[in-house]
Design a protein around this motif. Structure first.
Motif, PDB file in Angstrom:
ATOM      1  N   ALA A  10       0.833  -1.589  -0.346  1.00 30.67           N
ATOM      2  CA  ALA A  10      -0.067   0.149  -0.034  1.00 30.67           C
ATOM      3  C   ALA A  10       0.633   0.899  -0.176  1.00 30.67           C
ATOM      4  CB  ALA A  10      -1.119  -0.521   1.075  1.00 30.67           C
ATOM      5  N   ASP A  11       0.658   2.597  -1.186  1.00 26.86           N
ATOM      6  CA  ASP A  11       1.103   3.609  -0.644  1.00 26.86           C
ATOM      7  C   ASP A  11       1.002   4.046   0.742  1.00 26.86           C
ATOM      8  OD1 ASP A  11       2.161   2.614  -3.374  1.00 26.86           O
ATOM      9  OD2 ASP A  11       0.382   4.381  -4.038  1.00 26.86           O
ATOM     10  N   ASP A  12       1.496   5.618   0.816  1.00 23.00           N
ATOM     11  CA  ASP A  12       0.988   5.957   2.394  1.00 23.00           C
ATOM     12  C   ASP A  12       1.761   7.511   1.741  1.00 23.00           C
ATOM     13  OD1 ASP A  12       4.456   6.773   2.235  1.00 23.00           O
ATOM     14  OD2 ASP A  12       4.015   6.969   3.796  1.00 23.00           O
ATOM     15  N   ARG A  13       1.072   8.669   2.754  1.00 22.15           N
ATOM     16  CA  ARG A  13       1.127   9.942   2.358  1.00 22.15           C
ATOM     17  C   ARG A  13       2.082  10.839   2.980  1.00 22.15           C
ATOM     18  NH1 ARG A  13      -2.790  12.324  -0.894  1.00 22.15           N
ATOM     19  NH2 ARG A  13      -3.890  11.139  -0.723  1.00 22.15           N
ATOM     20  N   LEU A  14       3.364  12.289   2.570  1.00 23.15           N
ATOM     21  CA  LEU A  14       3.928  13.016   3.683  1.00 23.15           C
ATOM     22  C   LEU A  14       2.633  13.944   3.783  1.00 23.15           C
ATOM     23  CD1 LEU A  14       5.713  10.551   2.849  1.00 23.15           C
ATOM     24  CD2 LEU A  14       7.092  12.239   2.965  1.00 23.15           C
ATOM     25  N   VAL A  15       3.139  14.790   4.835  1.00 24.94           N
ATOM     26  CA  VAL A  15       2.076  15.749   4.824  1.00 24.94           C
ATOM     27  C   VAL A  15       2.723  16.933   4.641  1.00 24.94           C
ATOM     28  CG1 VAL A  15       1.932  15.361   6.955  1.00 24.94           C
ATOM     29  CG2 VAL A  15       0.090  16.747   6.119  1.00 24.94           C
ATOM     30  N   MET A  16       3.374  18.084   5.010  1.00 26.27           N
ATOM     31  CA  MET A  16       3.291  19.635   5.474  1.00 26.27           C
ATOM     32  C   MET A  16       3.600  19.532   6.250  1.00 26.27           C
ATOM     33  SD  MET A  16       4.053  23.193   3.104  1.00 26.27           S
ATOM     34  CE  MET A  16       5.458  22.224   1.892  1.00 26.27           C
ATOM     35  N   ILE A  17       4.231  19.750   7.491  1.00 27.47           N
ATOM     36  CA  ILE A  17       3.160  20.861   8.599  1.00 27.47           C
ATOM     37  C   ILE A  17       3.824  22.591   9.140  1.00 27.47           C
ATOM     38  CG2 ILE A  17       2.731  18.757   9.741  1.00 27.47           C
ATOM     39  CD1 ILE A  17       5.561  18.721  10.857  1.00 27.47           C
ATOM     40  N   LEU A  18       3.547  23.097   9.579  1.00 37.37           N
ATOM     41  CA  LEU A  18       3.407  24.090   9.973  1.00 37.37           C
ATOM     42  C   LEU A  18       3.690  24.497  11.491  1.00 37.37           C
ATOM     43  CD1 LEU A  18       1.482  26.169   6.896  1.00 37.37           C
ATOM     44  CD2 LEU A  18       3.740  24.827   6.736  1.00 37.37           C
ATOM     45  N   PRO A  19       4.326  25.483  12.078  1.00 36.17           N
ATOM     46  CA  PRO A  19       4.297  25.998  13.599  1.00 36.17           C
ATOM     47  C   PRO A  19       2.854  26.240  13.436  1.00 36.17           C
ATOM     48  CG  PRO A  19       5.921  27.083  12.430  1.00 36.17           C
ATOM     49  CD  PRO A  19       5.172  26.586  10.914  1.00 36.17           C
ATOM     50  N   PRO A  20       1.956  25.871  14.404  1.00 33.86           N
ATOM     51  CA  PRO A  20       1.044  26.125  15.135  1.00 33.86           C
ATOM     52  C   PRO A  20       0.188  28.027  14.506  1.00 33.86           C
ATOM     53  CG  PRO A  20       1.396  25.700  17.553  1.00 33.86           C
ATOM     54  CD  PRO A  20       2.885  25.268  15.705  1.00 33.86           C
ATOM     55  N   ASP A  21       0.861  28.598  14.963  1.00 31.05           N
ATOM     56  CA  ASP A  21       0.036  30.399  14.355  1.00 31.05           C
ATOM     57  C   ASP A  21       0.811  30.586  13.618  1.00 31.05           C
ATOM     58  OD1 ASP A  21       3.486  30.030  15.330  1.00 31.05           O
ATOM     59  OD2 ASP A  21       3.313  31.693  16.680  1.00 31.05           O
ATOM     60  N   ASP A  22       0.832  29.249  12.735  1.00 30.51           N
ATOM     61  CA  ASP A  22       1.802  29.811  10.732  1.00 30.51           C
ATOM     62  C   ASP A  22      -0.585  30.105  10.561  1.00 30.51           C
ATOM     63  OD1 ASP A  22       1.678  29.954   7.840  1.00 30.51           O
ATOM     64  OD2 ASP A  22       4.062  29.222   8.363  1.00 30.51           O
ATOM     65  N   GLY A  23      -0.247  30.862   9.731  1.00 26.25           N
ATOM     66  CA  GLY A  23      -1.910  31.757   9.342  1.00 26.25           C
ATOM     67  C   GLY A  23      -1.809  31.309   7.870  1.00 26.25           C
ATOM     68  N   ARG A  24      -1.040  30.285   7.490  1.00 28.20           N
ATOM     69  CA  ARG A  24      -0.764  29.395   6.168  1.00 28.20           C
ATOM     70  C   ARG A  24      -1.624  28.264   6.529  1.00 28.20           C
ATOM     71  NH1 ARG A  24       5.060  29.668   4.111  1.00 28.20           N
ATOM     72  NH2 ARG A  24       5.263  29.696   6.029  1.00 28.20           N
ATOM     73  N   GLY A  25      -2.031  27.567   6.724  1.00 29.00           N
ATOM     74  CA  GLY A  25      -2.434  26.763   7.556  1.00 29.00           C
ATOM     75  C   GLY A  25      -3.947  26.777   7.307  1.00 29.00           C
ATOM     76  N   SER A  26      -4.901  27.835   7.760  1.00 28.62           N
ATOM     77  CA  SER A  26      -6.329  27.742   6.915  1.00 28.62           C
ATOM     78  C   SER A  26      -6.268  28.707   6.018  1.00 28.62           C
ATOM     79  CB  SER A  26      -6.857  29.062   8.431  1.00 28.62           C
ATOM     80  OG  SER A  26      -5.978  30.342   8.299  1.00 28.62           O
ATOM     81  N   CYS A  27      -5.048  28.176   5.137  1.00 32.85           N
ATOM     82  CA  CYS A  27      -5.089  29.071   3.423  1.00 32.85           C
ATOM     83  C   CYS A  27      -5.588  27.815   2.671  1.00 32.85           C
ATOM     84  CB  CYS A  27      -4.604  29.450   3.110  1.00 32.85           C
ATOM     85  SG  CYS A  27      -3.822  31.640   3.524  1.00 32.85           S
ATOM     86  N   SER A  28      -6.126  28.076   1.782  1.00 36.49           N
ATOM     87  CA  SER A  28      -6.976  26.808   0.761  1.00 36.49           C
ATOM     88  C   SER A  28      -5.680  27.904  -0.747  1.00 36.49           C
ATOM     89  CB  SER A  28      -8.000  26.776   0.186  1.00 36.49           C
ATOM     90  OG  SER A  28      -8.458  28.303  -0.072  1.00 36.49           O
TER      91      SER A  28
END
Length: 301
Positions: free
Chosen positions: A159-177
């Protein structure tokens, strides 16, 4: 001198009679006598004195009997262990870090319920280390994130798996699309150490997008990277299974990109000349089954 000579000698010693030894071995008396004479001729000694139609063991015969017990017992153990190797032997496997953390414990618990006496020795290491071990016949097979390209190695996809980009919790880009990989080209990256399969995958992805990657920190420890990202030192890309708890707790923020999914193939790898026992193949099947449930649970549902 053969093992059969030892077996015949041992029977004669124990029975103190050619006739009774022949009966016990289902042999003729002349054949038993010939075997004893062949032993005596081979070593140049007398094993039995024949007096008034009775056998009396000599001192050297007693010494040979002691050796014969050890020799025949060792041979019996060899026969038993090799004939039951599937249940009494040892499998040597290796995994890369994510597989070792996420998949290996569950697979081994499941496999050992069916093979309680079979030993499985597992090594968790970098892809480069595992490749060397496979080529040098130090492992029966390895399970790796991504794949290993080597002319002497064969692979089987799981099976494949997936990596994910993680940011600091206060990085505003976390809620951007609508973000793409290029939006992070000037960020400070904190990545896994060179030689790891996750790092090789990330390097490949950035190269495909034409983005130079120069991390400010490299570590073999997932927790060290999470702590650094949480503290605001930079951003990272790690296997989702290893960071999902940190994402759920709010320690870090995950971001979805429009131009990169970070999905990678995973493989079981072995040497093309390696004989895979039925138990090794069964363990491979166990990895494949469990990988679908644990590495890619979205598709399994």
């Amino acid at each position: 001198m053969t093992l059969r000579h030892m077996q015949i000698f041992q029977a004669v010693y124990q029975k103190k009679s050619i006739t009774r030894a022949a009966e016990a071995l289902c042999m003729t008396q002349p054949a038993v006598t010939r075997a004893i004479r062949e032993l005596e001729t081979y070593y140049g000694v007398r094993l039995f004195d024949r007096i008034n139609r009775r056998l009396y063991v000599t001192e050297v015969g007693t010494r040979l009997y002691t050796y014969s017990l050890h020799i025949l017992n060792s041979f019996d153990q060899l026969e038993k262990n090799l004939r039951n190797w599937e249940e009494l032997g040892t499998l040597r496997i290796g995994t890369t870090l994510t597989i070792g953390n996420v998949l290996l414990p569950q697979v081994l618990c499941r496999f050992r319920r069916q093979h309680r006496q079979l030993q499985v020795r597992a090594t968790v290491a970098t892809g480069q280390t595992l490749q060397t071990a496979l080529v040098d016949n130090q492992l029966d097979f390895a399970v790796v994130e991504g794949t290993i390209y080597h002319e002497d190695l064969l692979s089987r996809r799981i099976a494949d798996d997936r990596l994910v980009m993680i940011l600091p919790p206060d990085d505003g880009r976390g809620s951007c699309s609508g973000l793409c990989l290029g939006d992070f080209r000037h960020d400070a990256f904190i990545l896994r150490n060179p030689g790891s399969m996750s790092r090789s995958f990330v390097d490949h992805i950035f190269a495909m997008h034409g983005i130079a990657l120069d991390p400010i920190m490299e570590s073999v420890s997932t927790q060290a990277i999470l702590q650094a990202v949480h503290a605001g030192l930079g951003i990272s890309i790690l296997p989702r299974q290893l960071v999902q708890q940190a994402i759920d707790s709010g320690m870090v923020t995950a971001v979805v990109l429009t131009d990169e999914s970070f999905v990678r193939e995973n493989h079981i790898v072995w040497h093309r000349q390696k004989f895979l026992t039925p138990s090794a193949l069964e363990l491979m099947d166990c990895f494949e089954t469990c990988s679908q449930m644990m590495l890619n649970p979205e598709e399994a549902r």
